[in-house]
Design a protein around this motif. Structure first.
Motif, PDB file in Angstrom:
ATOM      1  N   PRO A  32      22.987  55.319  26.569  1.00 41.08           N
ATOM      2  CA  PRO A  32      21.859  55.238  27.664  1.00 41.08           C
ATOM      3  C   PRO A  32      22.416  55.167  29.126  1.00 41.08           C
ATOM      4  O   PRO A  32      22.093  55.709  30.227  1.00 41.08           O
ATOM      5  CB  PRO A  32      21.050  54.251  27.439  1.00 41.08           C
ATOM      6  N   THR A  33      23.561  54.586  29.171  1.00 42.75           N
ATOM      7  CA  THR A  33      24.193  54.149  30.434  1.00 42.75           C
ATOM      8  C   THR A  33      24.961  55.555  30.638  1.00 42.75           C
ATOM      9  O   THR A  33      24.707  55.970  32.062  1.00 42.75           O
ATOM     10  CB  THR A  33      25.468  53.077  30.324  1.00 42.75           C
ATOM     11  N   GLY A  34      25.556  56.389  29.934  1.00 43.23           N
ATOM     12  CA  GLY A  34      26.070  57.711  30.328  1.00 43.23           C
ATOM     13  C   GLY A  34      25.007  58.655  30.646  1.00 43.23           C
ATOM     14  O   GLY A  34      25.272  59.371  31.502  1.00 43.23           O
ATOM     15  N   LEU A  35      23.905  58.628  30.123  1.00 46.98           N
ATOM     16  CA  LEU A  35      22.595  59.405  30.583  1.00 46.98           C
ATOM     17  C   LEU A  35      22.423  59.149  31.746  1.00 46.98           C
ATOM     18  O   LEU A  35      21.924  59.969  32.677  1.00 46.98           O
ATOM     19  CB  LEU A  35      21.404  59.201  29.395  1.00 46.98           C
ATOM     20  N   GLU A  36      22.141  57.754  32.416  1.00 47.14           N
ATOM     21  CA  GLU A  36      21.850  57.528  33.470  1.00 47.14           C
ATOM     22  C   GLU A  36      22.729  57.938  34.616  1.00 47.14           C
ATOM     23  O   GLU A  36      22.505  58.478  35.536  1.00 47.14           O
ATOM     24  CB  GLU A  36      21.488  55.817  33.452  1.00 47.14           C
ATOM     25  N   VAL A  37      23.986  57.582  34.430  1.00 44.74           N
ATOM     26  CA  VAL A  37      25.016  58.245  35.364  1.00 44.74           C
ATOM     27  C   VAL A  37      24.996  59.610  35.407  1.00 44.74           C
ATOM     28  O   VAL A  37      25.115  60.279  36.548  1.00 44.74           O
ATOM     29  CB  VAL A  37      26.872  57.842  34.518  1.00 44.74           C
ATOM     30  N   VAL A  38      24.870  60.740  34.348  1.00 41.19           N
ATOM     31  CA  VAL A  38      24.600  62.053  34.487  1.00 41.19           C
ATOM     32  C   VAL A  38      23.356  62.297  35.222  1.00 41.19           C
ATOM     33  O   VAL A  38      23.573  63.015  36.224  1.00 41.19           O
ATOM     34  CB  VAL A  38      24.569  62.676  33.012  1.00 41.19           C
ATOM     35  N   ASP A  39      22.432  61.689  35.087  1.00 41.08           N
ATOM     36  CA  ASP A  39      21.158  61.825  35.972  1.00 41.08           C
ATOM     37  C   ASP A  39      21.626  61.530  37.313  1.00 41.08           C
ATOM     38  O   ASP A  39      20.843  62.305  38.246  1.00 41.08           O
ATOM     39  CB  ASP A  39      19.988  60.994  35.329  1.00 41.08           C
ATOM     40  N   ARG A  40      22.165  60.599  37.626  1.00 39.23           N
ATOM     41  CA  ARG A  40      22.471  60.320  39.120  1.00 39.23           C
ATOM     42  C   ARG A  40      23.385  61.287  39.701  1.00 39.23           C
ATOM     43  O   ARG A  40      23.185  61.561  40.916  1.00 39.23           O
ATOM     44  CB  ARG A  40      22.841  58.902  39.139  1.00 39.23           C
ATOM     45  N   ILE A  41      24.323  61.696  38.850  1.00 39.16           N
ATOM     46  CA  ILE A  41      25.368  62.838  39.555  1.00 39.16           C
ATOM     47  C   ILE A  41      24.634  64.071  39.697  1.00 39.16           C
ATOM     48  O   ILE A  41      24.846  64.570  40.693  1.00 39.16           O
ATOM     49  CB  ILE A  41      26.520  62.901  38.726  1.00 39.16           C
ATOM     50  N   ARG A  42      23.756  64.637  38.803  1.00 38.14           N
ATOM     51  CA  ARG A  42      22.957  65.645  39.112  1.00 38.14           C
ATOM     52  C   ARG A  42      22.132  65.644  40.236  1.00 38.14           C
ATOM     53  O   ARG A  42      22.015  66.622  41.093  1.00 38.14           O
ATOM     54  CB  ARG A  42      22.179  65.918  37.857  1.00 38.14           C
ATOM     55  N   THR A  43      21.461  64.499  40.479  1.00 34.94           N
ATOM     56  CA  THR A  43      20.727  64.438  41.554  1.00 34.94           C
ATOM     57  C   THR A  43      21.438  64.289  42.992  1.00 34.94           C
ATOM     58  O   THR A  43      20.941  65.128  43.968  1.00 34.94           O
ATOM     59  CB  THR A  43      19.823  62.996  41.530  1.00 34.94           C
ATOM     60  N   THR A  44      22.471  63.606  42.881  1.00 34.79           N
ATOM     61  CA  THR A  44      23.369  63.920  44.151  1.00 34.79           C
ATOM     62  C   THR A  44      24.047  65.068  44.375  1.00 34.79           C
ATOM     63  O   THR A  44      23.639  65.459  45.568  1.00 34.79           O
ATOM     64  CB  THR A  44      24.572  62.729  43.723  1.00 34.79           C
ATOM     65  N   PHE A  45      24.479  65.960  43.497  1.00 37.57           N
ATOM     66  CA  PHE A  45      24.851  67.293  43.361  1.00 37.57           C
ATOM     67  C   PHE A  45      23.639  68.247  44.179  1.00 37.57           C
ATOM     68  O   PHE A  45      23.839  68.846  45.140  1.00 37.57           O
ATOM     69  CB  PHE A  45      25.589  67.597  42.485  1.00 37.57           C
TER      70      PHE A  45
END
Length: 53
Positions: A32-45
């Protein structure tokens, strides 16, 4: 035993697992932590790409 990849931190006890490696040739499982990191990275990009001239 699956290998766990961690987010780096200054103190090891606060490191958060982001993926669990299933074994050679098998897919990684995001925590779940990894999925949150991926979501934030996608939003940032996405934000960066929309702001680019």
């Amino acid at each position: 035993m699956p290998m766990v990849k961690m987010l780096p931190s200054r103190r090891r006890e606060f490191a958060m697992p982001v993926v669990v490696k299933q074994g050679r040739g098998r897919d990684l499982l995001f925590t779940p932590t990894g999925l949150e990191v991926v979501d934030r990275i996608r939003t940032t990009f996405s934000d960066w790409l929309q702001a680019a001239p």
